[in-house]
Design a protein around this motif. Structure first.
Motif, PDB file in Angstrom:
ATOM      1  N   ILE A 599       0.888  -1.251   0.057  1.00 41.15           N
ATOM      2  CA  ILE A 599       0.008  -0.120   0.143  1.00 41.15           C
ATOM      3  C   ILE A 599       0.967   1.155  -0.054  1.00 41.15           C
ATOM      4  N   ASP A 600       0.945   1.925  -1.178  1.00 39.22           N
ATOM      5  CA  ASP A 600       2.037   3.235  -1.218  1.00 39.22           C
ATOM      6  C   ASP A 600       1.295   4.092  -0.234  1.00 39.22           C
ATOM      7  N   THR A 601       0.056   4.629  -0.006  1.00 43.82           N
ATOM      8  CA  THR A 601      -0.335   5.289   0.937  1.00 43.82           C
ATOM      9  C   THR A 601      -1.503   5.089   1.544  1.00 43.82           C
ATOM     10  N   LEU A 602      -1.479   5.094   2.903  1.00 41.68           N
ATOM     11  CA  LEU A 602      -2.715   4.878   3.701  1.00 41.68           C
ATOM     12  C   LEU A 602      -3.000   6.290   4.480  1.00 41.68           C
ATOM     13  N   ILE A 603      -4.413   6.782   4.355  1.00 38.21           N
ATOM     14  CA  ILE A 603      -4.794   8.022   4.791  1.00 38.21           C
ATOM     15  C   ILE A 603      -5.844   7.578   5.611  1.00 38.21           C
ATOM     16  N   LEU A 604      -5.761   7.910   6.971  1.00 39.49           N
ATOM     17  CA  LEU A 604      -6.668   8.116   8.159  1.00 39.49           C
ATOM     18  C   LEU A 604      -7.654   9.196   7.966  1.00 39.49           C
ATOM     19  N   ASN A 623       3.115  -3.938   3.108  1.00 35.76           N
ATOM     20  CA  ASN A 623       4.174  -3.101   3.074  1.00 35.76           C
ATOM     21  C   ASN A 623       3.718  -1.707   2.861  1.00 35.76           C
ATOM     22  N   VAL A 624       3.221  -1.164   4.017  1.00 33.33           N
ATOM     23  CA  VAL A 624       2.667   0.412   3.823  1.00 33.33           C
ATOM     24  C   VAL A 624       3.836   1.447   3.817  1.00 33.33           C
ATOM     25  N   LEU A 625       4.006   2.045   2.880  1.00 36.60           N
ATOM     26  CA  LEU A 625       5.219   3.101   2.466  1.00 36.60           C
ATOM     27  C   LEU A 625       4.701   4.343   3.456  1.00 36.60           C
ATOM     28  N   SER A 626       3.850   4.934   3.325  1.00 33.24           N
ATOM     29  CA  SER A 626       3.582   6.263   3.912  1.00 33.24           C
ATOM     30  C   SER A 626       2.086   6.143   4.797  1.00 33.24           C
ATOM     31  N   LEU A 627       1.971   6.893   5.739  1.00 30.97           N
ATOM     32  CA  LEU A 627       0.767   6.952   6.537  1.00 30.97           C
ATOM     33  C   LEU A 627       0.403   8.441   6.663  1.00 30.97           C
ATOM     34  N   ALA A 645       3.061   1.695  15.813  1.00 32.12           N
ATOM     35  CA  ALA A 645       3.125   0.573  15.047  1.00 32.12           C
ATOM     36  C   ALA A 645       3.832   0.982  13.620  1.00 32.12           C
ATOM     37  N   ALA A 646       3.406   2.239  13.291  1.00 35.27           N
ATOM     38  CA  ALA A 646       3.786   2.895  11.788  1.00 35.27           C
ATOM     39  C   ALA A 646       5.401   3.144  12.167  1.00 35.27           C
ATOM     40  N   LYS A 649       7.496   0.270  12.195  1.00 32.96           N
ATOM     41  CA  LYS A 649       7.660  -0.272  10.633  1.00 32.96           C
ATOM     42  C   LYS A 649       8.314   0.766   9.657  1.00 32.96           C
ATOM     43  N   LYS A 650       8.777   1.792  10.425  1.00 35.04           N
ATOM     44  CA  LYS A 650       9.604   2.763   9.704  1.00 35.04           C
ATOM     45  C   LYS A 650       8.758   3.134   8.364  1.00 35.04           C
ATOM     46  N   VAL A 651       7.299   3.576   8.677  1.00 37.21           N
ATOM     47  CA  VAL A 651       6.454   4.061   7.628  1.00 37.21           C
ATOM     48  C   VAL A 651       6.559   5.857   7.705  1.00 37.21           C
ATOM     49  N   ASP A 652       6.562   6.469   6.665  1.00 38.61           N
ATOM     50  CA  ASP A 652       6.728   7.747   6.402  1.00 38.61           C
ATOM     51  C   ASP A 652       5.484   8.242   6.670  1.00 38.61           C
ATOM     52  N   LEU A 653       5.533   9.056   8.089  1.00 42.28           N
ATOM     53  CA  LEU A 653       4.238   9.519   8.751  1.00 42.28           C
ATOM     54  C   LEU A 653       4.176  10.958   8.633  1.00 42.28           C
TER      55      LEU A 653
END
Length: 812
Positions: A599-604, A623-627, A645-646, A649-653
């Motif tokens: 998932i390239d981008t997850l938006i909440l 594999n979520v790349l950015s949040l 958790a993000a 996982k070293k997700v770009d926040l």
């Protein structure tokens, strides 16, 4: 068979002791028989057997009575419905996520009420929020209310839990961890291994194949979709995904047939392979009591098979049942125990006769591989049919339902079982060692799992597949078993029936032989199978490639929200994560290629659970790349867990506020709300500060309104935001407090979609909102996930197509 008679006497005593109070003096019943044996040596063996049976009968009855304990303050259930208590105990099994809850059994040790602490014992079913994490062996201190398990009209839930040693429940208590590693080390190792394999399957396989693999390989059914579970019920194949004796019986029949085919009956390797398989499978499922009992019975059957004496197998099976009742007398009323016993009984008494009737005749013109393949098919079908023949009345009595397609559905699904178990195990193990290797094996497992799902879905679509509300009476079931017993006794005298069936099968086999091309070599069949599997994978991959169009999928996740955007270049943008851990993953499994785990981008868009509850599971599986998150903060536990958790996982926040743009070629996502300074003083500040996104691709535009209300709509209209759009994702599930006439006039949509759960308790979508929408938009352009499932908009930037998963009208 002395063992058989003594074991039956013991079991009869257990059963009788549950109804009548047996006096201790009945233990003297064998004395006359012993005395007679002394003076009548001619019948000494018979009299001694009679004496032992007369001792076993009251012994079983007294054992049952001794196992019944009066309820007192030393038992945890004594404190049910007594208000808030402090309870200490050890997690006694592997916690499992079920929907929005985490469930596990707690072995209680201490209870405290009003500063009075007392030692207790007993099992307690604990439910906690799904995002909490505990392990087998953790010692916990819980503060909450102990309650008695509820009783349902169509399901004996109290009895179901009682068979697991659970007599109390505690829902969502506060929890403190006192200590760790207090469990039995071998069992802790098994649970840790299962947990690692389970997580590996989650990462390497999409849904619903991932949930199915975990159910079959590890016995974890909590994440299976509700509609898929209903298909299993309709086809009578729930035993294939349940930890049950019937499941193990059918699997044992398959493995036995395959091992005999590979090594021959004269080589004892088939015995050791089959024995190792059932105990390895028991370990993988966590060694629950149901599987241990089934494995013991399966071992007994294999020993009888090895020595070639089915009568001894029957005696040993009954002896195993008697020993189990000696350890736990109440197991006699456990449905899983009854199914295990009957399934093995069918394997011993019925399957061999079916195999003998249906075994193909060997001729000189047949290749040995063809003959062996036929034998495998016969053994597999005979095993399945035997288990169903002896268990269906018990199933109808216990669950008041019966599937008319259970036998054919099981027969067609079972060939994939060895492949599922082997490839799922390879996928899980390889994924632990090196994730790319796990994904490679996952492609192969995906084929077997998808075939299994296809079989279940095809048979469940048959209108008469499932009969509900069966009013089968116990005397009718007893009459059936009596008739079946008489048939088995007299079958050896039914030579004319055997001759007829044999001749019919000979004709069928001859017709099959006439169709067989004699010029093919046996080696061509594995090559064809390999080419077929490779061809399926290649064409599946081809049709899953990006098609140069924008796909906006409003996913049916129940009373929540989740929108998948597939860009023309194949990037995945996910807006919100659904109301529970499983729903979003299940729908993504339908929409994404089985190998696509990114998932390239997850938006909440906001922090309420119906939008974010699935985030932790998505972060685990994909594999979520950015949040992207809204700028407003929340003190709730779940958002903090997601952010933590993000970061792990070293997700770009990053935060999203008005004016932020995300672009990919011609595709542009523009954030219209919330403002940099969040709105305050509204009726609901969380909803008012939801992220509103406008998607533009060519000449087509979408407006995704999250959960904003009329106050936020007025704010957007007042600042002259670029709201005009062709499609609107209606705000707040179509609630009354959103989608005002003024707002709809500015947006001027040609189509609308509402994300809402079927029969939700909020009454979404509201009738007034639907009327406002239908005044501007034709009703056939208004879509609701509650009735039409997933809604997909497809556009090339000029034209627009809409596809609904179901053809149900949007609203009356």
């Amino acid at each position: 068979m002395p063992i058989l008679y003594v074991s039956l006497a013991w079991i009869a005593g257990i059963f009788t002791g549950s109804f009548f109070n047996t006096p201790v003096w009945m233990l003297a019943l064998p004395l006359p028989a012993i005395a007679a044996a002394i003076f009548v040596p001619r019948h000494r063996r018979l009299l001694i057997l009679l004496a032992v049976c007369l001792l076993a009968f009251p012994g079983g009855a007294l054992t049952y009575q001794a196992s019944q304990h009066t309820l007192d303050s030393t038992q945890a259930q004594f404190y049910n419905e007594r208000g808030t208590v402090l309870l200490e105990g050890v997690v006694d099994d592997q916690p499992e996520a079920r929907g929005k809850s985490l469930e596990f059994k707690l072995a209680a040790s201490t209870v405290c009420i009003a500063d009075n602490s007392s030692p207790v014992m007993g099992g307690v079913l604990v439910r906690l929020p799904f995002y909490r994490s505990y392990q087998y062996g953790d010692m916990l201190r819980l503060k909450g209310k102990l309650e008695s398990p509820p009783q349902f009209d169509d399901f004996d839930y109290h009895g179901y839990l009682a068979n697991r040693g659970i007599y109390s429940t505690m829902n969502y208590p506060s929890v403190d961890v006192i200590a760790v590693d207090k469990g039995w080390p071998p069992l802790a190792w098994i649970y840790n291994m299962r947990n690692g394999l389970s997580n590996s399957l989650l990462i390497c396989l999409p849904e619903p194949q991932s949930s199915l693999a975990r159910a079959i390989l590890l016995g974890q059914r909590g994440s299976l979709p509700a509609d898929l579970l209903q298909s299993f019920y309709a086809t009578g194949t729930t035993h294939l995904i349940a930890i049950s004796g019937m499941n193990l019986t059918i699997l044992l029949g398959m493995v036995l047939a395959l091992s005999i085919w590979m090594f021959g009956r004269n080589n004892r390797a088939y015995f050791w392979i089959s024995l190792s398989f059932i105990w390895l499978y028991a370990v993988l499922t966590g060694m629950p009591a149901t599987m241990v009992r089934a494995a013991i019975m399966g071992s007994v059957f294999l020993i009888a098979e090895l020595v070639g004496r089915q009568r001894n197998g029957l005696a040993a099976l009954v002896l195993a049942a008697a020993l189990m009742t000696a350890v736990e007398p109440r197991v006699l009323w456990n449905v899983s125990f009854q199914l295990s016993f009957l399934s093995m009984l069918g394997l011993i008494l019925i399957a061999s006769s079916l195999i003998e009737f249906a075994s193909p005749q060997v001729t000189g013109r047949q290749g040995r591989y063809i003959v062996r393949l036929k034998k495998i098919i016969v053994i597999s079908f005979a095993t399945t049919l035997a288990a169903i023949i002896v268990t269906w009345p018990l199933t109808a009595l216990s669950f008041h339902s019966f599937s008319m397609v259970s036998a054919p559905a099981t027969f067609f699904a079972m060939p994939s079982f060895p492949g599922i178990i082997i490839t799922a195990l390879l996928t899980a193990a390889a994924g632990l060692a090196w994730p790319p290797a796990g994904i490679f094996f996952g492609w192969i497992a995906w084929l077997f799992l998808s075939y299994f799902l296809l079989v279940v879905q095809v048979f469940s679509s048959i209108p008469v597949a499932y009969i509900r509300n069966i009013a089968l009476q116990p005397w009718q079931a007893a009459a059936y078993y009596a008739t079946l017993g008489l048939l088995l006794v007299s079958i050896k005298y039914r030579q004319n029936v055997r001759t007829f069936i044999q001749s019919w099968l000979d004709k069928a086999c001859q017709a099959g032989r006439n169709l067989k091309a004699t010029s093919f070599r046996t080696s061509i069949y594995p090559a064809l199978a390999f080419l077929l599997a490779g061809n399926m994978l290649i064409w599946t991959a081809y049709y899953s490639l990006p098609d140069g169009r924008l796909h906006v999928n409003v996913l049916d996740v129940g009373q929540g929200e989740c929108i998948l955007i597939r860009t023309p270049h194949g990037r995945n943008i996910l807006i919100d994560a659904g109301p529970d851990p499983a729903s979003a993953c299940i729908q993504l499994g339908k929409k994404l290629p089985f190998w696509d785990r990114q998932i390239d981008t997850l938006i909440l868009t906001q922090y309420q659970s119906d939008h974010i509850a699935g985030s932790l599971e998505l972060l685990r599986r994909y594999n979520v790349l950015s949040l992207g998150i809204p700028p407003s903060s929340s003190q709730a536990v779940l958002p903090g867990e997601i952010v933590r958790a993000a970061r792990d996982k070293k997700v770009d926040l990053y935060t999203l506020a008005s004016g932020r743009q995300l672009t990919s070629g011609e595709l542009c996502l523009t954030v219209l709300n919330p403002p940099a300074e969040p709105l305050k003083g509204t009726d609901d500040d969380i909803n008012s500060n939801s992220i509103v996104i406008k998607i533009t691709y060519g000449e087509v535009s979408f407006l995704l309104c999250s959960d904003i209300g009329m106050e936020a709509e007025q704010y957007l209209a007042g600042k002259r935001a670029d709201l005009g759009s062709d499609i609107i994702k209606v705000a707040h599930h179509g609630s009354k407090g959103s989608s005002s006439d003024e707002f709809l006039t500015i947006v001027d949509p040609a189509s609308a979609v509402i994300s809402a759960g079927a029969m939700n308790r909020f009454g979404h979508p509201n009738r007034e909102t639907l009327e406002r929408l239908s005044a501007r938009i034709p009703e056939n352009n208004i879509f609701i996930t509650a009735s039409q499932g997933n809604i997909e908009y497809i556009t090339d930037g000029q034209r627009l197509w809409v596809a609904a998963e179901k053809s149900t009208p949007s609203f009356p």
